[in-house]
Design a protein around this motif. Structure first.
Motif, short mmCIF file in Angstrom:
data_model
loop_
_atom_site.label_atom_id
_atom_site.label_comp_id
_atom_site.label_asym_id
_atom_site.label_seq_id
_atom_site.Cartn_x
_atom_site.Cartn_y
_atom_site.Cartn_z
N LEU B 100 0.82 -1.21 0.00
CA LEU B 100 0.00 0.00 0.00
C LEU B 100 0.86 1.26 0.00
N MET B 101 1.90 1.20 0.82
CA MET B 101 2.77 2.36 0.89
C MET B 101 3.35 2.67 -0.48
N LEU B 102 3.81 1.63 -1.13
CA LEU B 102 4.42 1.82 -2.45
C LEU B 102 3.41 2.34 -3.45
N VAL B 103 2.27 1.67 -3.54
CA VAL B 103 1.30 2.03 -4.56
C VAL B 103 0.73 3.43 -4.32
N LEU B 104 0.36 3.70 -3.10
CA LEU B 104 -0.25 5.01 -2.83
C LEU B 104 0.74 6.15 -3.03
N TRP B 147 12.67 -1.56 -16.54
CA TRP B 147 13.87 -0.94 -17.07
C TRP B 147 14.14 0.39 -16.39
N VAL B 148 13.05 1.13 -16.14
CA VAL B 148 13.20 2.37 -15.39
C VAL B 148 13.86 2.07 -14.05
N ALA B 149 13.35 1.01 -13.42
CA ALA B 149 13.90 0.65 -12.12
C ALA B 149 15.38 0.32 -12.22
N ILE B 150 15.72 -0.48 -13.22
CA ILE B 150 17.13 -0.87 -13.39
C ILE B 150 18.00 0.36 -13.61
N LEU B 151 17.52 1.23 -14.49
CA LEU B 151 18.32 2.42 -14.77
C LEU B 151 18.48 3.29 -13.54
N PRO B 164 19.31 4.05 -1.54
CA PRO B 164 19.39 2.60 -1.34
C PRO B 164 18.64 1.85 -2.43
N ALA B 165 19.12 0.69 -2.72
CA ALA B 165 18.52 -0.08 -3.82
C ALA B 165 17.60 -1.17 -3.33
N LEU B 196 13.24 5.58 -4.86
CA LEU B 196 13.45 4.96 -6.17
C LEU B 196 12.28 4.07 -6.60
N PRO B 197 11.82 3.18 -5.73
CA PRO B 197 10.69 2.34 -6.15
C PRO B 197 9.47 3.16 -6.54
N LEU B 198 9.23 4.20 -5.79
CA LEU B 198 8.07 5.05 -6.04
C LEU B 198 8.15 5.65 -7.43
N ILE B 199 9.30 6.14 -7.79
CA ILE B 199 9.46 6.76 -9.10
C ILE B 199 9.36 5.72 -10.20
#
Lengths: 325, 330, 348
Positions: B100-104, B147-151, B164-165, B196-199
């Motif tokens: 939820l935290m991530l998605v919201l 791919w966005v995440a990887i970059l 942090p990754a 980073l995950p959020l973006i």
């Protein structure tokens, strides 16, 4: 409002198709998109018919260079003999590369360029097949539901709604799990993708059918005793097709994206078949030592989808004058 | 408004019912039955198996089983995960928060960036801000989330070592849990880990929303009532801010609801890449281990989240558009 | 401008740019409006009426340009464009917005449904416009709004203030728009086919309302319509437009009793009147050609029952005939009499 578009339309009395063609010709980005789409499609087709390529990318190591991959050379697949196993760097940029392997090789020494090219076959192929499958089944459901109405319609629409409530990726993976019992394969991904695509097509067709259904000439046909099936085929469907086609061009690019994600997770094409998403997954592990490996599949996905999106946008813009100037 | 709310909730209930039906059917189709799966890893005598069968009602007719399945769900019982050897609900519970935290938060990000940019693009059609925003949204739509995440990881974690990754920090835990000095530090670290995950997750949504915002605003600016407002001497700024803004948001609201589906699906991938212990990673591992009950339990939860989200956005839509809530009168 | 004139259009020409070339939607037309007067602009769809309205307000959009002419309202030069482009006296966009739009000239559009913002209450929309154009405070403007709503015949205006546009019927919405226009106390209201979308009975009510308002407030109107019946009912003077040109203009009484231009005659004939017994309806033959393919000579000659060969060559200027102006060769100009008939007369 006397916009340029409206005036153009009125003056030349163009059909929708002509409008689209003319718009795409004039609009640089849409044109570019179309070029990209055509190029990618050609590459995919080429990859399909080039038997040598197929054989070579199927994992045979060996004296395998780009020249060997060309279709018109008499080059039976040779038995592999040991080659360097390390990835090269592409010759244009870096030392240690050769033109024999323009994009280098992967961890098993396979020519990366051919793998990328061959991967387009999977991506485009799945995109088109899944979209077509979704379109056909969606049309079937939507047309039947829209035409007959009543609880048939209700039932079908509830079913579609239920399918749509589950996130697409999740649905496909679940489907794969049940059907394959733990052995994912690209075939399941295709079918799953088609299932996920169907509801939107159904909705589009259904709303068109609902409006066309009430038109006079349909009433006349019904009064004259024409069978329902024929009415649907001959009168209703042809009129409902335009928005479906527009949507399907956009949908293909979305499908390619979804398939890339699926294969990244391992639910797409299985090794040794090259697939851009899966290649990215493998490359990710070696991103520090060999970053090139991640670049090519990612770029391929990106360009293909961008091109298709631009093209699809162009089509949409052409048919919707309000968003244009 | 009240009536409309009730109507929507009622419809949503039906959809949820359909989901449970689908889930039930799928579970019925799976090879073997729950009990044999459950006792797979332990030796059990035939009597035990039989009594378990009876207990779970596996020898009863289909529709009865569905009713009890449904009843179970309503009581909070989603089945039993053989892999984790606990009820599905217990396994899922700790995972809901992270997801939820991530998605919201990715939603928030997408909305706060796309709406102003979209309006800006519409107001400056065919000039620089417009071209820029179209470029951004094109790139955002065409790039796979992973791919966005990887970059992002490559640039910010590997190259610059700034963010942090992996994994998240949860603000509902105490600071001591992580070894932080204060709540402030706790929140800061939460944001830092979430960034980073959020973006990665939010980029695609942001791109889609931005496009729709732009086209919706452009369309609204061409409406008769906007032109009339101009004719009456209302300054362009005010028109943009007041007259055109609110009607233009309507498609966005609907779209935001619909795209929740994509966001939930995307979170599966993003969680995997960033090693976040949310429902996504749980889902993937459950599928790997063929833990059917757990998989379907997660599916039900995700679908429910989606349906709830759609109802919420529909209600928001009705709130903004008086035509829906006040109904037609003539 | 003569003494009583508050608004004048001189030699106005407007073009639209398209992929196939420029279309002259308005071709050098001139007319004026006096105080407390309703002047009509009548013609079929495509005649250029909307283009005229948009040109007056300078709201043509990206692909339209005013290429020539003057539009003057009292002492303001709303449009002043000559061969070399805009002349210095012409109002800037900002000046136009603040000085003229709204507080001096207001507008009523055709579709009352589309003209009101669906997400705001009717009252707040009117109030905002009054506040901005008449420099009032919120409370005062609200009072004024309610009073205007009452003026146009909306019952219980205090309650209706908080209603949304979709809660009104078509006729009521149009009244709301009239209230909005009036609220600014303009001296001129441009009405672009305001009753076209309404039922005939509702239309009658609106026309009556407008007549009353003209009497009470002394507002002038430019009333654009395609219906000669409406012209007969409320206009004092009228301009008949065809394919971007004014072909006849003058006092309504004069024109109805003594029409010169065949097009005017045709328009009047096509209106049903409860007085006469009608044997058959006389539609106007043919359709208005596209402005891209404007006929040579007199633009109406392709559909004119009285056309002669000379009409193909010469485009008549609008001339003063005995009582009003008409652009036709019929009163023996350019050798009309000797010229051969084109036999466009309706055949049975």
């Amino acid at each position: 409002m006397a916009t340029t578009q409206n005036l153009n339309q009125e003056l030349s009395g163009d059909s929708s198709w002509r409008q689209v063609v003319r718009h795409v010709r004039n609009d640089t980005t849409a044109f570019f998109g179309m070029i990209v789409a055509v190029v990618t499609l050609s590459i995919a087709i080429f990859a399909t018919i080039d038997a040598n390529l197929a054989a070579l990318t199927a994992g045979n190591l060996g004296d395998y260079t780009l020249a060997n991959a060309l279709p018109f050379l008499e080059n039976p697949v040779r038995t592999p003999h040991p080659t360097e196993l390390d990835p090269f760097l592409p010759p244009a940029f870096a030392e240690g590369g050769t033109w024999d392997h323009p994009l280098g090789t992967d961890s098993l020494g396979r020519d990366y360029f051919s793998r990328i090219v061959y991967g387009s076959r999977i991506s485009i192929g799945v995109g088109i097949i899944a979209t077509t499958g979704g379109m056909i089944s969606g049309i079937a459901f939507g047309a039947v539901g829209g035409y007959y109405g009543g609880y048939v319609d209700d039932l079908l629409m509830r079913f579609m709604e239920t399918l749509q409530s589950i996130p697409g990726l999740v649905l496909i993976i679940v489907f794969t799990m049940f059907v394959s019992g733990g052995n994912p394969d690209i075939r399941y991904a295709v079918v799953g993708m088609a299932i996920v695509s169907a509801p939107t097509f159904a909705r589009i067709i259904r709303s068109r059918v609902l409006s066309v259904r009430e038109l006079d000439y349909v009433e006349a046909a019904r009064a004259a005793g024409v069978k329902d099936r024929n009415i649907i085929y001959r009168h209703i469907l042809p009129n409902s097709f335009a928005p479906v086609l527009v949507y399907s061009t956009l949908h293909v690019s979305g499908t390619i994206l979804a398939v890339a994600t699926l294969s990244y997770l391992g639910y797409g094409a299985q090794p040794p078949t090259p697939d851009w998403g899966a290649m990215l997954n493998t490359a990710q592990g070696q991103i520090h030592s060999h970053p090139w490996l991640s670049l090519w599949p990612g770029l391929s996905i990106f360009f293909t989808i961008t091109g298709l999106n631009l093209f699809g946008d162009g089509i949409q813009d052409a048919l919707n004058p309000k968003i244009r100037d | 408004m009240l009536r409309y709310t009730l109507k929507r909730i009622f419809q949503a209930a039906f959809t949820l019912l359909g989901i449970t039906l689908l889930t039930f059917v799928l579970l019925e189709l799976m090879p073997g039955d729950p009990v044999s799966v459950m006792v797979q890893r332990q030796d059990a005598s035939p009597e035990v198996i039989e009594s378990l069968r009876a207990r779970y009602g596996l020898n009863r007719p289909l529709y009865e089983r569905y009713i009890s399945y449904l009843g179970g769900i309503l009581r909070g019982d989603l089945g039993y995960s053989f892999y984790w050897e606990s009820p599905v609900v217990e396994v899922i519970k700790p995972r809901i928060g992270p997801t939820l935290m991530l998605v919201l938060s990715s939603y928030l990000f997408a909305l706060t960036v796309s709406i102003p940019l979209g309006v800006l693009a519409a107001a400056n059609r065919n000039k620089l801000p417009d071209h820029l925003s179209r470029l951004i949204s094109l790139v955002g739509i065409s790039t796979p989330e992973f791919w966005v995440a990887i970059l992002l990881v490559l640039v910010f974690s590997v190259q610059f070592n700034y963010l942090p990754a992996s994994s998240l920090v949860y603000p509902w835990r105490s600071p001591e849990f992580y070894g932080y000095q204060s709540h402030l530090e706790l929140y800061f670290q939460t944001a830092r880990h979430l960034f980073l995950p959020l973006i990665a997750l939010g980029t695609a949504q942001m791109a889609t929303l931005m496009r729709v915002e732009r086209s919706s605003t452009v369309e609204t600016l061409q409406e008769e009532y906007v032109q009339l407002a101009r004719v009456y001497g209302i300054p362009e700024r005010r028109i943009l801010r007041k007259h055109a803004f609110r009607p233009a948001q309507l498609p966005i609201i609907t779209l935001a609801g619909m795209s929740l589906s994509g966001a939930l699906g995307g979170s599966v991938v993003i969680e995997q890449i960033f090693q976040i212990n949310g429902m996504g990673t749980l889902f993937l591992s459950a599928v790997q281990s063929l833990d059917y009950q757990l998989v379907m339990g997660i599916t039900v939860i995700l679908a429910t989240m989606f349906v709830v989200g759609v109802v919420v956005t529909d209600l928001a839509y009705a709130y903004v558009d008086p035509r829906i809530s006040y109904g037609e009168q003539s | 401008m003569t003494g009583d004139t508050i608004f004048s259009v001189e030699e106005l020409a407007t073009e639209y740019r398209t992929d196939s070339g420029n279309i002259r939607a308005v071709d050098n037309i001139s007319f004026d409006v006096n105080a407390s007067e309703i002047v009509g602009i009548v013609g079929e769809s495509g005649a250029g009426k909307s283009a005229v309205v948009k040109s007056i307000f300078r709201s043509l959009g990206d692909n339209g340009d005013i290429v020539n002419g003057r539009v003057r309202f009292k002492e303001h030069d709303i449009v002043d464009i000559g061969e070399d482009g805009p002349n210095p006296g012409m109002l800037s966009d900002r000046e136009l917005r603040r000085q003229v739009r709204g507080n001096e000239i207001a507008m009523i559009m055709q579709d009352p449904t589309e003209s009101l913002n669906p997400v705001y209450t009717v009252g707040s929309q009117i109030q905002e416009i009054i506040q901005i154009n008449r420099d009032m405070g919120a409370h005062e403007a609200r009072e004024e709004t309610i009073s205007m709503l009452r003026e146009v015949g909306i019952p219980e205006p205090e309650t209706r203030y908080d209603d949304y546009p979709h809660e009104f019927s078509g006729g009521m919405r149009q009244r709301v728009l009239i209230a909005m226009a009036l609220g600014c106390r303009p001296d001129l209201i441009i009405a672009d086919e305001p009753t076209t979308a309404l039922d005939v009975s509702v239309e009658g009510q609106i026309l009556e309302l407008v007549r009353g308002l003209k009497e009470e407030f002394g507002t002038s109107f430019v009333w654009v319509t395609h219906d000669m019946g409406v012209v007969a009912e409320i206009c004092d003077r009228v301009n008949v437009m065809y394919l971007g040109e004014i072909v006849e203009q003058g006092p309504v009484d004069d024109i109805f009793h003594n029409m010169h231009h065949p097009y005017t005659e045709a328009l009047i004939d096509s209106v049903l009147s409860p007085d006469e017994k009608v044997e058959h309806l006389e539609p106007i033959r043919g359709v208005m050609p596209s402005p891209m393919d404007a006929p040579s000579g007199c633009r109406f000659h392709t559909r004119c029952p009285d056309a002669r060969k000379v009409c193909q060559r010469v485009n008549p200027d609008i001339d003063a005939t005995v009582d009003h102006d008409a652009a036709c060769l019929k009163p023996d100009e350019h050798g009309y009499e000797e010229s051969q008939s084109l036999e466009n007369a309706a055949r049975q």
